[in-house]
Design a protein around this motif. Structure first.
Motif, PDB file in Angstrom:
ATOM      1  N   SER A   5       0.843  -1.200   0.000  1.00 15.25           N
ATOM      2  CA  SER A   5       0.000   0.000   0.000  1.00 15.25           C
ATOM      3  C   SER A   5       0.881   1.253   0.000  1.00 15.25           C
ATOM      4  N   PHE A   6       0.244   2.410  -0.111  1.00 20.40           N
ATOM      5  CA  PHE A   6       0.961   3.678  -0.159  1.00 20.40           C
ATOM      6  C   PHE A   6       1.675   3.949   1.169  1.00 20.40           C
ATOM      7  N   SER A   7       1.057   3.613   2.262  1.00 21.48           N
ATOM      8  CA  SER A   7       1.684   3.863   3.566  1.00 21.48           C
ATOM      9  C   SER A   7       2.956   3.022   3.748  1.00 21.48           C
ATOM     10  N   GLU A   8       2.954   1.790   3.243  1.00 28.36           N
ATOM     11  CA  GLU A   8       4.145   0.948   3.328  1.00 28.36           C
ATOM     12  C   GLU A   8       5.263   1.516   2.464  1.00 28.36           C
ATOM     13  N   LEU A   9       4.931   2.041   1.271  1.00 36.52           N
ATOM     14  CA  LEU A   9       5.928   2.670   0.418  1.00 36.52           C
ATOM     15  C   LEU A   9       6.527   3.901   1.090  1.00 36.52           C
ATOM     16  N   LEU A  10       5.695   4.654   1.781  1.00 37.90           N
ATOM     17  CA  LEU A  10       6.162   5.846   2.489  1.00 37.90           C
ATOM     18  C   LEU A  10       7.144   5.465   3.603  1.00 37.90           C
ATOM     19  N   VAL A  11       6.860   4.406   4.334  1.00 33.16           N
ATOM     20  CA  VAL A  11       7.762   3.942   5.392  1.00 33.16           C
ATOM     21  C   VAL A  11       9.089   3.480   4.795  1.00 33.16           C
ATOM     22  N   ILE A  12       9.045   2.762   3.678  1.00 36.06           N
ATOM     23  CA  ILE A  12      10.271   2.289   3.016  1.00 36.06           C
ATOM     24  C   ILE A  12      11.102   3.482   2.544  1.00 36.06           C
ATOM     25  N   ALA A  13      10.446   4.520   1.975  1.00 34.70           N
ATOM     26  CA  ALA A  13      11.153   5.711   1.503  1.00 34.70           C
ATOM     27  C   ALA A  13      11.830   6.433   2.669  1.00 34.70           C
ATOM     28  N   LEU A  14      11.159   6.548   3.816  1.00 36.34           N
ATOM     29  CA  LEU A  14      11.755   7.224   4.973  1.00 36.34           C
ATOM     30  C   LEU A  14      12.950   6.443   5.512  1.00 36.34           C
ATOM     31  N   ILE A  20      20.441   5.591   3.719  1.00 34.70           N
ATOM     32  CA  ILE A  20      21.321   5.945   2.594  1.00 34.70           C
ATOM     33  C   ILE A  20      21.781   7.399   2.707  1.00 34.70           C
ATOM     34  N   GLY A  21      20.902   8.258   3.076  1.00 33.79           N
ATOM     35  CA  GLY A  21      21.245   9.672   3.169  1.00 33.79           C
ATOM     36  C   GLY A  21      20.689  10.430   1.969  1.00 33.79           C
ATOM     37  N   PRO A  22      20.432  11.731   2.146  1.00 32.50           N
ATOM     38  CA  PRO A  22      19.828  12.515   1.065  1.00 32.50           C
ATOM     39  C   PRO A  22      20.775  12.745  -0.120  1.00 32.50           C
ATOM     40  N   GLU A  23      22.077  12.640   0.073  1.00 30.67           N
ATOM     41  CA  GLU A  23      23.012  12.891  -1.023  1.00 30.67           C
ATOM     42  C   GLU A  23      23.068  11.720  -2.005  1.00 30.67           C
ATOM     43  N   LYS A  24      23.028  10.499  -1.508  1.00 32.95           N
ATOM     44  CA  LYS A  24      23.161   9.315  -2.363  1.00 32.95           C
ATOM     45  C   LYS A  24      21.823   8.730  -2.801  1.00 32.95           C
ATOM     46  N   LEU A  25      20.725   9.191  -2.236  1.00 34.98           N
ATOM     47  CA  LEU A  25      19.401   8.614  -2.529  1.00 34.98           C
ATOM     48  C   LEU A  25      19.022   8.721  -4.007  1.00 34.98           C
ATOM     49  N   PRO A  26      19.202   9.871  -4.689  1.00 29.47           N
ATOM     50  CA  PRO A  26      18.831   9.929  -6.114  1.00 29.47           C
ATOM     51  C   PRO A  26      19.629   8.944  -6.973  1.00 29.47           C
ATOM     52  N   LYS A  27      20.935   8.800  -6.688  1.00 30.08           N
ATOM     53  CA  LYS A  27      21.762   7.874  -7.456  1.00 30.08           C
ATOM     54  C   LYS A  27      21.311   6.427  -7.234  1.00 30.08           C
ATOM     55  N   VAL A  28      21.001   6.075  -6.007  1.00 33.41           N
ATOM     56  CA  VAL A  28      20.527   4.723  -5.687  1.00 33.41           C
ATOM     57  C   VAL A  28      19.173   4.472  -6.352  1.00 33.41           C
ATOM     58  N   ALA A  29      18.305   5.488  -6.358  1.00 32.78           N
ATOM     59  CA  ALA A  29      16.987   5.331  -6.980  1.00 32.78           C
ATOM     60  C   ALA A  29      17.138   5.090  -8.491  1.00 32.78           C
ATOM     61  N   ARG A  30      18.051   5.835  -9.159  1.00 29.98           N
ATOM     62  CA  ARG A  30      18.286   5.636 -10.591  1.00 29.98           C
ATOM     63  C   ARG A  30      18.821   4.224 -10.865  1.00 29.98           C
ATOM     64  N   ALA A  32      18.443   1.539  -9.005  1.00 30.16           N
ATOM     65  CA  ALA A  32      17.373   0.564  -8.742  1.00 30.16           C
ATOM     66  C   ALA A  32      16.366   0.554  -9.889  1.00 30.16           C
ATOM     67  N   GLY A  33      16.031   1.739 -10.433  1.00 30.68           N
ATOM     68  CA  GLY A  33      15.100   1.813 -11.574  1.00 30.68           C
ATOM     69  C   GLY A  33      15.656   1.109 -12.799  1.00 30.68           C
ATOM     70  N   ALA A  34      16.946   1.326 -13.079  1.00 28.80           N
ATOM     71  CA  ALA A  34      17.581   0.660 -14.220  1.00 28.80           C
ATOM     72  C   ALA A  34      17.588  -0.860 -14.025  1.00 28.80           C
ATOM     73  N   PHE A  35      17.868  -1.295 -12.795  1.00 29.03           N
ATOM     74  CA  PHE A  35      17.879  -2.727 -12.501  1.00 29.03           C
ATOM     75  C   PHE A  35      16.490  -3.337 -12.709  1.00 29.03           C
ATOM     76  N   PHE A  36      15.448  -2.673 -12.204  1.00 29.69           N
ATOM     77  CA  PHE A  36      14.088  -3.198 -12.377  1.00 29.69           C
ATOM     78  C   PHE A  36      13.658  -3.174 -13.847  1.00 29.69           C
ATOM     79  N   GLY A  37      14.119  -2.157 -14.588  1.00 32.11           N
ATOM     80  CA  GLY A  37      13.818  -2.124 -16.030  1.00 32.11           C
ATOM     81  C   GLY A  37      14.429  -3.300 -16.762  1.00 32.11           C
ATOM     82  N   ARG A  38      15.713  -3.589 -16.462  1.00 27.37           N
ATOM     83  CA  ARG A  38      16.369  -4.742 -17.080  1.00 27.37           C
ATOM     84  C   ARG A  38      15.678  -6.043 -16.692  1.00 27.37           C
ATOM     85  N   LEU A  39      15.267  -6.136 -15.431  1.00 31.92           N
ATOM     86  CA  LEU A  39      14.571  -7.322 -14.962  1.00 31.92           C
ATOM     87  C   LEU A  39      13.250  -7.512 -15.709  1.00 31.92           C
ATOM     88  N   GLN A  40      12.520  -6.408 -15.909  1.00 31.67           N
ATOM     89  CA  GLN A  40      11.247  -6.493 -16.642  1.00 31.67           C
ATOM     90  C   GLN A  40      11.467  -6.935 -18.078  1.00 31.67           C
TER      91      GLN A  40
END
Length: 171
Positions: A5-14, A20-30, A32-40
């Motif tokens: 659910s949305f609340s679980e996603l919010l807890v995972i994001a926090l 990870i920290g706010p500095e590395k979070l965008p790089k990790v998100a990119r 992870a997105g590339a990894f999930f795209g390749r997996l799909q």
């Protein structure tokens, strides 16, 4: 897929923001997105390959069914025509006789072309009509009484041209 659910996603994001920290979070998100795209894409390719294999297997079974049906029909027709069993050597002999009996084709003989009237000027030059069979189809008989076309006379008018010495300068 997953029941998140949305609340679980919010807890995972926090938690990810804190760990990870706010500095590395965008790089990790990119990443992870590339990894999930390749997996799909990989999962889609595997699904397509499985579907292709199942269709191929279905076509093979269909081909075998059709071949067996044709073989049965052929056997029934063969039994109705030849009620006695035929030894295996007889069909080979029959096929050899059929090949040996085949008549050779006669070579084509070209028909003689009808004579074409030629003028005195054309008589000196070799005519293409006699050498080219396709030219005979489009040959136009020459009428000796008919006069040929005259060449066009073109006259240049030099009256409009003014010599350079007589031209006046502009000014």
């Amino acid at each position: 897929m997953f029941d998140i659910s949305f609340s679980e996603l919010l807890v995972i994001a926090l938690v990810a923001l804190v760990v990870i920290g706010p500095e590395k979070l965008p790089k990790v998100a990119r990443t992870a997105g590339a990894f999930f795209g390749r997996l799909q894409r990989f999962v889609t390719q595997v699904k397509d390959e499985v579907n292709r294999e199942t269709r191929f297997a279905e076509l093979q079974t269909l081909q075998q069914e059709v071949q067996s049906g044709l073989r049965q029909g052929y056997d029934e027709i063969e039994q109705s025509i030849l009620p006695d069993p035929v030894p295996e050597a007889v069909p080979a002999i029959i096929e050899a006789e059929v090949v040996a009996v085949k008549k050779p084709r006669k070579p084509r003989v070209r028909k003689a072309a009808p004579p074409v009237a030629e003028s005195a000027a054309q008589a000196d030059e070799p005519s293409l009509v006699h050498t080219d069979p396709q030219a005979q189809l489009f040959a136009v008989p020459v009428d000796e009484n008919k006069k040929g076309r005259r060449a066009r006379k073109t006259v240049k008018k030099d009256d409009d041209v003014v010599p350079a010495a007589e031209q006046k300068p502009l000014a």
